[in-house]
Motif scaffolding. Structure first.
Motif, PDB file in Angstrom:
ATOM      1  N   GLY A 179       0.787  -1.219   0.000  1.00  0.00           N
ATOM      2  CA  GLY A 179       0.000   0.000   0.000  1.00  0.00           C
ATOM      3  C   GLY A 179       0.824   1.276   0.000  1.00  0.00           C
ATOM      4  N   SER A 180       0.161   2.375  -0.342  1.00  0.00           N
ATOM      5  CA  SER A 180       0.810   3.674  -0.448  1.00  0.00           C
ATOM      6  C   SER A 180       1.163   4.223   0.925  1.00  0.00           C
ATOM      7  CB  SER A 180      -0.122   4.651  -1.168  1.00  0.00           C
ATOM      8  OG  SER A 180       0.296   5.983  -0.979  1.00  0.00           O
ATOM      9  N   LYS A 181       2.427   4.616   1.082  1.00  0.00           N
ATOM     10  CA  LYS A 181       2.854   5.276   2.318  1.00  0.00           C
ATOM     11  C   LYS A 181       2.132   6.602   2.484  1.00  0.00           C
ATOM     12  CE  LYS A 181       6.225   8.020   2.306  1.00  0.00           C
ATOM     13  NZ  LYS A 181       7.536   8.681   2.131  1.00  0.00           N
ATOM     14  N   SER A 182       2.049   7.380   1.411  1.00  0.00           N
ATOM     15  CA  SER A 182       1.444   8.709   1.496  1.00  0.00           C
ATOM     16  C   SER A 182      -0.016   8.631   1.909  1.00  0.00           C
ATOM     17  CB  SER A 182       1.567   9.426   0.145  1.00  0.00           C
ATOM     18  OG  SER A 182       2.916   9.608  -0.207  1.00  0.00           O
ATOM     19  N   VAL A 183      -0.752   7.672   1.344  1.00  0.00           N
ATOM     20  CA  VAL A 183      -2.163   7.514   1.689  1.00  0.00           C
ATOM     21  C   VAL A 183      -2.297   6.958   3.105  1.00  0.00           C
ATOM     22  CG1 VAL A 183      -4.313   6.333   1.106  1.00  0.00           C
ATOM     23  CG2 VAL A 183      -2.859   7.244  -0.717  1.00  0.00           C
ATOM     24  N   THR A 184      -1.486   5.948   3.440  1.00  0.00           N
ATOM     25  CA  THR A 184      -1.583   5.325   4.761  1.00  0.00           C
ATOM     26  C   THR A 184      -1.346   6.337   5.863  1.00  0.00           C
ATOM     27  OG1 THR A 184      -0.849   3.168   3.901  1.00  0.00           O
ATOM     28  CG2 THR A 184      -0.640   3.536   6.271  1.00  0.00           C
ATOM     29  N   ASN A 185      -0.278   7.133   5.766  1.00  0.00           N
ATOM     30  CA  ASN A 185       0.029   8.046   6.861  1.00  0.00           C
ATOM     31  C   ASN A 185      -0.929   9.221   6.938  1.00  0.00           C
ATOM     32  OD1 ASN A 185       2.002   6.564   8.073  1.00  0.00           O
ATOM     33  ND2 ASN A 185       3.736   7.732   7.269  1.00  0.00           N
ATOM     34  N   ARG A 186      -1.459   9.666   5.814  1.00  0.00           N
ATOM     35  CA  ARG A 186      -2.505  10.694   5.875  1.00  0.00           C
ATOM     36  C   ARG A 186      -3.776  10.132   6.504  1.00  0.00           C
ATOM     37  NH1 ARG A 186       0.859  12.286   2.008  1.00  0.00           N
ATOM     38  NH2 ARG A 186       0.978  14.481   1.350  1.00  0.00           N
ATOM     39  N   ALA A 187      -4.126   8.911   6.136  1.00  0.00           N
ATOM     40  CA  ALA A 187      -5.327   8.297   6.701  1.00  0.00           C
ATOM     41  C   ALA A 187      -5.199   8.120   8.213  1.00  0.00           C
ATOM     42  CB  ALA A 187      -5.588   6.948   6.032  1.00  0.00           C
ATOM     43  N   LEU A 188      -4.007   7.782   8.689  1.00  0.00           N
ATOM     44  CA  LEU A 188      -3.801   7.624  10.126  1.00  0.00           C
ATOM     45  C   LEU A 188      -4.007   8.950  10.860  1.00  0.00           C
ATOM     46  CD1 LEU A 188      -0.689   5.260  10.117  1.00  0.00           C
ATOM     47  CD2 LEU A 188      -2.929   4.724  11.096  1.00  0.00           C
ATOM     48  N   ILE A 189      -3.479  10.033  10.319  1.00  0.00           N
ATOM     49  CA  ILE A 189      -3.642  11.350  10.955  1.00  0.00           C
ATOM     50  C   ILE A 189      -5.116  11.746  11.000  1.00  0.00           C
ATOM     51  CG2 ILE A 189      -3.197  13.819  10.656  1.00  0.00           C
ATOM     52  CD1 ILE A 189      -0.774  12.459  11.740  1.00  0.00           C
ATOM     53  N   LEU A 190      -5.820  11.535   9.909  1.00  0.00           N
ATOM     54  CA  LEU A 190      -7.235  11.910   9.857  1.00  0.00           C
ATOM     55  C   LEU A 190      -8.079  11.010  10.757  1.00  0.00           C
ATOM     56  CD1 LEU A 190      -7.418  12.606   6.035  1.00  0.00           C
ATOM     57  CD2 LEU A 190      -7.648  14.315   7.852  1.00  0.00           C
ATOM     58  N   ALA A 191      -7.791   9.704  10.747  1.00  0.00           N
ATOM     59  CA  ALA A 191      -8.550   8.773  11.581  1.00  0.00           C
ATOM     60  C   ALA A 191      -8.367   9.086  13.065  1.00  0.00           C
ATOM     61  CB  ALA A 191      -8.118   7.338  11.280  1.00  0.00           C
ATOM     62  N   ALA A 192      -7.193   9.569  13.440  1.00  0.00           N
ATOM     63  CA  ALA A 192      -6.938   9.896  14.843  1.00  0.00           C
ATOM     64  C   ALA A 192      -7.794  11.063  15.325  1.00  0.00           C
ATOM     65  CB  ALA A 192      -5.457  10.232  15.030  1.00  0.00           C
ATOM     66  N   GLN A 193      -8.257  11.913  14.399  1.00  0.00           N
ATOM     67  CA  GLN A 193      -9.070  13.079  14.766  1.00  0.00           C
ATOM     68  C   GLN A 193     -10.564  12.825  14.638  1.00  0.00           C
ATOM     69  OE1 GLN A 193      -7.422  16.887  12.893  1.00  0.00           O
ATOM     70  NE2 GLN A 193      -6.314  15.305  11.772  1.00  0.00           N
ATOM     71  N   ALA A 194     -10.952  11.705  14.042  1.00  0.00           N
ATOM     72  CA  ALA A 194     -12.357  11.460  13.726  1.00  0.00           C
ATOM     73  C   ALA A 194     -13.175  11.226  14.997  1.00  0.00           C
ATOM     74  CB  ALA A 194     -12.485  10.278  12.784  1.00  0.00           C
ATOM     75  N   LYS A 195     -14.482  11.312  14.840  1.00  0.00           N
ATOM     76  CA  LYS A 195     -15.405  11.107  15.955  1.00  0.00           C
ATOM     77  C   LYS A 195     -15.871   9.660  16.068  1.00  0.00           C
ATOM     78  CE  LYS A 195     -15.163  15.408  17.040  1.00  0.00           C
ATOM     79  NZ  LYS A 195     -14.346  15.793  18.215  1.00  0.00           N
ATOM     80  N   SER A 196     -15.437   8.826  15.150  1.00  0.00           N
ATOM     81  CA  SER A 196     -15.814   7.411  15.159  1.00  0.00           C
ATOM     82  C   SER A 196     -14.633   6.603  14.632  1.00  0.00           C
ATOM     83  CB  SER A 196     -17.061   7.178  14.295  1.00  0.00           C
ATOM     84  OG  SER A 196     -16.862   7.675  12.978  1.00  0.00           O
ATOM     85  N   PRO A 197     -14.615   5.302  14.895  1.00  0.00           N
ATOM     86  CA  PRO A 197     -13.473   4.479  14.468  1.00  0.00           C
ATOM     87  C   PRO A 197     -13.346   4.399  12.949  1.00  0.00           C
ATOM     88  CG  PRO A 197     -14.717   3.374  16.204  1.00  0.00           C
ATOM     89  CD  PRO A 197     -15.546   4.538  15.753  1.00  0.00           C
ATOM     90  N   SER A 198     -12.127   4.090  12.500  1.00  0.00           N
ATOM     91  CA  SER A 198     -11.840   3.882  11.085  1.00  0.00           C
ATOM     92  C   SER A 198     -11.191   2.514  10.903  1.00  0.00           C
ATOM     93  CB  SER A 198     -10.887   4.953  10.543  1.00  0.00           C
ATOM     94  OG  SER A 198     -11.475   6.231  10.547  1.00  0.00           O
ATOM     95  N   LEU A 199     -11.379   1.951   9.714  1.00  0.00           N
ATOM     96  CA  LEU A 199     -10.741   0.689   9.347  1.00  0.00           C
ATOM     97  C   LEU A 199      -9.929   0.923   8.085  1.00  0.00           C
ATOM     98  CD1 LEU A 199     -10.531  -2.330  10.157  1.00  0.00           C
ATOM     99  CD2 LEU A 199     -12.348  -2.781   8.473  1.00  0.00           C
TER     100      LEU A 199
END
Length: 426
Positions: A21-41
């Motif tokens: 998988g893409s490093k750029s997408v993975t690490n951006r998704a982690l930052i955004l998921a950490a701020q979300a109001k509900s869990p992410s997969l």
């Protein structure tokens, strides 16, 4: 330790490759998921040193990340300190986590590999200070440093010079929804590099529910404050990491298919389709993925790689094996990456008998003859740079005796490059 790059010569290849998988997408998704109001997969995330450093940093600040088979479940929680974060030599980690840490309660300390002290970070630190965040950095505006987090970022309008790295701008946009007033960020400085990565940041913010408006004519991006929603995402394959694997077909002949190449993507690596076609390859799509077929020879190219600088080492390796000269332009910002990539590529290709001349922002590559004629074996140094290692492996396909110093550095973005490479070319 030296790794003998597998030599294949003109023995044609026919293979299908699944790229991690893409490093750029993975690490951006982690930052955004950490701020979300509900869990992410996050399904099929990249598991490599850079992403593991990001995960460890988020966990240190209180985010729950549960690893299952080929998926990560991220459960957001209030960010907290004190915490210590190791950024390694990962640009996304050293630039994306400090702004996020300013949302925590408590001191967050950042440190990393020696090279991380030299990589530019000042514009991000200065922007956070402009937003009222106290940061201890001894006046160096670089790592190591301590973010004195108070649990809130006011937000507002700011000006930043992101000409050295698009990640400076992305770092601020990614946390803008969690600020009190949102952020309006305006770039003022030299040309913005890697614009596709900024487009990726904008699209992923919108995917998580953020309100983003863009005025590229004014170099201005506005992100409103508001709650992000957790997402169920399948991470795209890393198209930039596909570059050396696609090169096998161009160097040795035959064809390579990259599985699951997306129809639509913001990844800069998608431009490989046009670049490699111009260098003599044939590209086609099918149910199995994207297939590249090598031509009779590799053609030199005159191209501005400013927006896709991360592809430069792979393109330079092909240019060293081409049947005509190449001019790779607009890449001065690569001197500030994992290493000075222009100097490193020049030094290492020339050490094998090549003819590379660097100037401030470009490389001039004049091959002695097609497919490595005039080149010889030797040690290809990596300078702790994963893309230098893969570039050396490409040259080693047709130049016997190339040995890659510290091939393990490829683990930065590829979990087992040597194993995958050998499975295709031996």
């Amino acid at each position: 330790m030296l790794w003998p790059a597998p030599f294949r010569g003109d023995k044609k290849v026919s293979a299908r490759v699944v790229i991690p998988g893409s490093k750029s997408v993975t690490n951006r998704a982690l930052i955004l998921a950490a701020q979300a109001k509900s869990p992410s997969l996050l399904k099929r995330p990249l598991i490599s040193r850079d992403t593991e450093l990001m995960v460890a940093g988020l966990r240190a600040m209180g985010i729950s990340i549960k690893e299952t088979d080929w998926a990560w479940e991220i459960t957001p929680a209030p960010l907290r300190g004190p915490a210590k974060v190791d950024v390694g030599n990962a640009g996304t980690v050293m630039r994306f986590l400090p702004p996020l840490s300013a949302l925590a309660h408590g001191d967050i300390s950042f440190d990393g590999d020696p090279r991380s002290y030299e990589r530019p970070l000042g514009p991000v630190i200065a922007a956070l200070e402009d937003l009222g965040i106290e940061i201890e950095h001894g006046g160096r505006y670089s790592l190591p440093m301590v973010v004195k987090s108070k649990g809130e970022i006011p937000g507002g309008a700011l000006t930043i010079d992101a000409s050295a790295s698009s990640q400076f701008l992305s770092a601020l946009l990614l946390i803008a929804p969690s600020t009190r007033d949102g952020i309006v960020a305006t770039h003022k400085g030299g040309p913005l590099p890697s614009m596709p990565h900024i487009d990726m940041t904008v699209q992923m913010l919108r995917d998580f529910g953020a309100q983003v408006s863009v005025d590229k004519s004014a170099n201005s991006w506005s992100v409103s404050a508001g709650a992000l929603q957790g997402q169920d995402l399948v991470i795209e394959p890393d198209l930039s990491n596909a570059a050396p694997f696609l090169s096998i077909a161009m160097v040795c002949g035959g064809s390579i298919t990259i599985a699951d190449w997306p129809e639509v993507t913001t990844q800069p690596g998608d431009q490989l389709r046009e670049i490699l076609t111009a260098m003599g390859a044939t590209i086609s799509r099918g149910k199995d993925g994207l297939t590249i077929t090598g031509g009779e020879s590799i053609h030199g190219i005159d191209i501005d790689l400013h927006d896709v600088g991360e592809l430069t080492p792979a393109i330079a390796a092909l240019a060293a094996l081409a049947d005509s000269p190449s001019h790779l332009r607009g890449i001065g910002h690569l001197r500030l990456h994992e290493t000075d990539r222009l100097a490193a590529l020049t030094r290492e290709v020339n050490s094998l008998g090549g003819n590379v001349v660097e100037d401030e922002t470009s490389l001039h590559i004049t091959p002695h003859g097609a497919m490595g004629k005039g080149l010889h074996g030797g040690t290809f140094h990596t300078y702790e740079d994963h893309r230098l290692a893969t570039a050396g492996a490409v040259i080693g396909l047709v130049v016997p005796g190339v040995e890659i110093e510290n091939v393990a550095t490829t683990r930065k973005t590829l979990p087992d490059f040597p194993g995958l490479w050998q499975s295709l070319v031996l």
